[in-house]
Design a protein around this motif. Structure first.
Motif, PDB file in Angstrom:
ATOM      1  N   GLN A 145      39.508  12.671  51.658  1.00 51.71           N
ATOM      2  CA  GLN A 145      38.619  11.538  52.093  1.00 51.71           C
ATOM      3  C   GLN A 145      38.371  11.366  53.347  1.00 51.71           C
ATOM      4  O   GLN A 145      37.926  10.272  53.900  1.00 51.71           O
ATOM      5  N   PHE A 146      38.819  12.150  54.116  1.00 50.23           N
ATOM      6  CA  PHE A 146      38.492  12.133  55.632  1.00 50.23           C
ATOM      7  C   PHE A 146      37.293  12.392  56.350  1.00 50.23           C
ATOM      8  O   PHE A 146      36.821  12.323  57.325  1.00 50.23           O
ATOM      9  N   ASN A 147      36.351  12.940  55.381  1.00 51.92           N
ATOM     10  CA  ASN A 147      35.328  13.459  55.746  1.00 51.92           C
ATOM     11  C   ASN A 147      34.182  12.680  56.532  1.00 51.92           C
ATOM     12  O   ASN A 147      34.230  11.437  55.998  1.00 51.92           O
ATOM     13  N   GLY A 148      33.883  13.003  57.437  1.00 51.72           N
ATOM     14  CA  GLY A 148      32.937  12.005  58.296  1.00 51.72           C
ATOM     15  C   GLY A 148      33.537  11.071  58.984  1.00 51.72           C
ATOM     16  O   GLY A 148      32.770  10.352  60.138  1.00 51.72           O
ATOM     17  N   LEU A 149      34.709  10.737  58.988  1.00 52.77           N
ATOM     18  CA  LEU A 149      35.396   9.538  59.717  1.00 52.77           C
ATOM     19  C   LEU A 149      35.453   9.813  61.173  1.00 52.77           C
ATOM     20  O   LEU A 149      35.397   8.967  61.968  1.00 52.77           O
ATOM     21  N   GLY A 150      35.744  11.159  61.720  1.00 53.15           N
ATOM     22  CA  GLY A 150      35.342  11.673  62.995  1.00 53.15           C
ATOM     23  C   GLY A 150      34.451  11.106  63.770  1.00 53.15           C
ATOM     24  O   GLY A 150      34.707  10.794  64.915  1.00 53.15           O
ATOM     25  N   ARG A 151      33.360  10.996  63.143  1.00 52.08           N
ATOM     26  CA  ARG A 151      32.302  10.475  63.885  1.00 52.08           C
ATOM     27  C   ARG A 151      32.223   9.066  63.907  1.00 52.08           C
ATOM     28  O   ARG A 151      31.432   8.406  64.805  1.00 52.08           O
ATOM     29  N   LYS A 152      32.835   8.198  63.251  1.00 49.55           N
ATOM     30  CA  LYS A 152      33.036   6.826  63.277  1.00 49.55           C
ATOM     31  C   LYS A 152      33.970   6.547  64.109  1.00 49.55           C
ATOM     32  O   LYS A 152      34.058   5.399  64.901  1.00 49.55           O
ATOM     33  N   MET A 153      35.226   7.183  64.292  1.00 51.46           N
ATOM     34  CA  MET A 153      36.490   7.187  65.131  1.00 51.46           C
ATOM     35  C   MET A 153      36.584   7.999  65.949  1.00 51.46           C
ATOM     36  O   MET A 153      37.468   8.751  65.908  1.00 51.46           O
ATOM     37  N   PRO A 154      35.733   8.415  66.982  1.00 53.40           N
ATOM     38  CA  PRO A 154      35.634   9.687  67.823  1.00 53.40           C
ATOM     39  C   PRO A 154      37.002   9.675  68.768  1.00 53.40           C
ATOM     40  O   PRO A 154      37.497  10.895  68.483  1.00 53.40           O
TER      41      PRO A 154
END
Lengths: 123, 488
Positions: free
Chosen positions: B366-375
């Motif tokens: 479920q980590f998908n896309g989280l990198g863009r929110k917590m760069p």
């Protein structure tokens, strides 16, 4: 006969090793958590016996300088074992505290049942 | 200026003293934090100055209380001990900062800090001990503290995992104590250097004692260092602990036992042991298992912290591989990997802890896309992961390269190939996480960067990964001299 004689001469070491194996076995194979802790204590005690036996000399006296005493027991292992006993007691106390906590949380002391309960929660 | 001649014991004393002061301070959280971080910083400064001194003057022998060996206890600081002490103090200080300002996972912070200080004090004592029984006492303190910082989380899983750790740890301690007894029996000494000089004579007379003792010692330390196949306790214990504990346990605690074992090997037993007995081959075989099994198990994990815990099993394998190959460069690589893995695994655990805290998501899927929110957090995680895989420019690359070159020096090409394969396996489970975090489809979860105080230790560790990757020469004098202790 020679073997029996040699075993008899090293009886303390022999008993210590047997106790060590009993403790080791109990710790690994018993499911009851309290028995595991008992196994741990048996194992520790066997090591204390082993250590003290190293320093023991048959017919030796306590290491206090006196006239007419020729042989003294080596005091170093006994002193070390005092520390060893303290460590063993603290390990036991801590383990028992954890067992109390585990019993509160899982309602059982059986290691297998605890694992089964835990994996059911995960599923 | 403070006289730092007593630094070897002062490091341990300061940490222990702080551990006992903190419970007395009660609820004054500000003072508690100050004492906690102050003790860590003081230990780091003393460790640094001690390392400088060892580099300048050579091995330090510090007789505790002024009683000389063989009757007194000696603290023996050689380059390996100084290096280990520096690594411990440095990484422990950064993790301590996280324990103070990171997400709060334990009810009583004071008690938690006391345990962390006890643990670091025991680890410092362990790497510097010159006496087997002293070493044993520190092993037991660190084991108890390590178990306690897992159980302190108080969840069902963590208490169960810590009890299992306790049972296996006690078995390991039993083995170590038994082996110490057997060595004491044939030498009559506990001081490591005296043992070595006595063993030259008595080893031939009592080979069985020595053999049993070494076997028990390898098993005892192997259990505690989670050497494959004795690693079964590690994944549960490390993944269910509070984040700061996970970082401490995976980054430092498992390695301290390797350091202690290797110190006994060259200080007490003498290096001839490696030539006479197949210990090296045992290390090689077991670390091969660790490299493969750790990676394969890590691949199938969906829980972020569990994946990192299995990856620790692999990395412990690398360190043992370095010592097992036993060529100078391989040992340098193994010793460097102690530092590099401490930095990168702490980084990964802290970053994972922050991600879990900010989003509430534990599952990697479920980590998908989280990198863009917590760069920033994910960038740091990426740095750690790249270092694990061994991308050039990161710290992990240097130590893996050294171990691989060492394998070639030792004419064992197969292990260089093994390192390559294992790196590929690492990439196979780290990169999908990063790719889905940065390029996956948006997650519905709201996520924001944590506050700076929480992020700071992670960014510092990420910078350190690059720093030790780009400027490995900083640690080279220490590491090379350490290798000389083994290969004379």
């Amino acid at each position: 006969m020679v073997i029996i004689e040699r075993l008899y001469m090293n009886i303390y070491y022999l008993v210590a090793v047997i106790l060590f194996i009993i403790g080791f076995h109990t710790m690994l194979t018993h499911n009851n958590l309290l028995k595991k802790i008992m196994g741990m204590n048996i194992m520790d005690t066997s090591l204390f016996l082993f250590f003290v036996a190293i320093g023991y000399i048959h017919g030796g006296q306590a290491p206090i300088l006196r006239e007419g005493v020729m042989q003294y027991v080596n005091p170093v292992p006994s002193a070390l074992i005092l520390t060893g006993i303290v460590i063993s007691v603290s390990f036991t106390a801590f383990a028992l505290a954890l067992v109390v906590l585990l019993h509160k949380q899982y309602g059982t002391l059986d290691a297998d049942k605890i694992i089964a309960l835990r994996s059911k929660r995960h599923a | 200026m403070l006289n730092l001649g007593h630094a070897p014991v002062l490091i341990v004393v300061v940490l222990l003293l702080a551990a006992f002061i903190i419970p007395l301070l009660g609820k004054r959280q500000g003072v508690v934090n100050a004492v906690f971080l102050g003790a860590g910083a003081a230990a780091f400064i003393m460790s640094l100055s001690m390392t400088m001194r060892v580099l300048a003057e050579g091995t330090l022998h510090y007789p505790v209380g002024g009683w000389a060996a063989p009757y007194g206890i000696v603290v023996l600081v050689d380059v390996f001990a100084a290096y280990s002490s520096l690594v411990l103090a440095m990484v422990a200080l950064i993790i301590s900062w996280f324990a103070v300002y990171g997400p709060r996972e334990v009810r009583h912070n004071g008690v938690y800090f006391t345990l962390i200080l006890l643990l670091t004090a025991a680890m410092q004592g362990m790497v510097m001990a010159g006496d087997l029984f002293n070493l044993f006492v520190f092993i037991e303190i660190s084991s108890l503290a390590a178990i306690a910082i897992i159980a302190i989380k108080g969840t069902k899983e963590s208490v169960e995992a810590s009890f299992r750790y306790l049972v296996l740890s006690a078995l390991g301690s039993g083995g170590v104590l038994f082996s110490i007894a057997l060595i004491f029996m044939i030498t009559g000494h506990l001081n490591m250097e005296y043992i070595r000089t006595t063993l030259i004579v008595t080893a031939e007379q009592y080979p069985l004692n020595l053999l049993t003792s070494i076997g028990l010692m390898v098993v005892g330390f192997g259990v505690k260092a989670a050497l494959f196949p004795m690693h079964v306790w590690l994944p549960d214990a490390h993944s269910n602990a509070p984040t700061a504990s996970s970082a401490l346990l995976s980054g430092l605690v498992v390695k301290v036992y390797i350091i202690a074992l290797m110190r006994i090997a060259y200080l007490a037993l003498g290096l001839e042991i490696f030539a006479l007995l197949p210990i090296r081959h045992l290390f090689l075989a077991l670390s091969t298992g660790a490299l493969m099994v750790g990676s394969v198990f890590a691949m199938v994990q969906d829980n972020a912290k569990r994946l990192l815990a299995f990856s620790t099993v692999t990395q412990v394998g690398y360190i043992f591989l370095g010592f097992g190959l036993f060529s100078p460069r391989a040992i340098e690589g193994g010793v460097l990997h102690i530092l590099n893995h401490a930095v990168m695994k702490s980084l990964l655990f802290l970053a994972a802890g922050v991600i879990i805290h900010q989003t509430g998501i534990k599952k990697l899927s479920q980590f998908n896309g989280l990198g863009r929110k917590m760069p920033l957090t994910f960038a740091a995680f990426t740095v750690g992961a790249m270092s694990m895989v061994g991308i050039p420019g990161t710290a992990g690359f240097i130590s893996k390269l050294y171990i691989a070159l060492g394998a070639l020096d030792a004419d064992m090409l197969v292990f260089a190939v093994l390192i390559l394969v294992s790196s590929l396996l690492n990439a196979a489970y780290y990169f999908p996480i990063i790719i889905s975090a940065f390029f996956g489809k948006d997650s519905e979860k709201e996520a924001v960067e944590p506050r700076l105080a929480m992020l700071a230790p992670i960014l510092v560790l990420a910078l350190m990964v690059f720093f030790f990757g780009l400027f490995p020469s900083l640690m080279v004098p220490l590491v090379q001299q350490t290798a000389l202790l083994f290969v004379r």
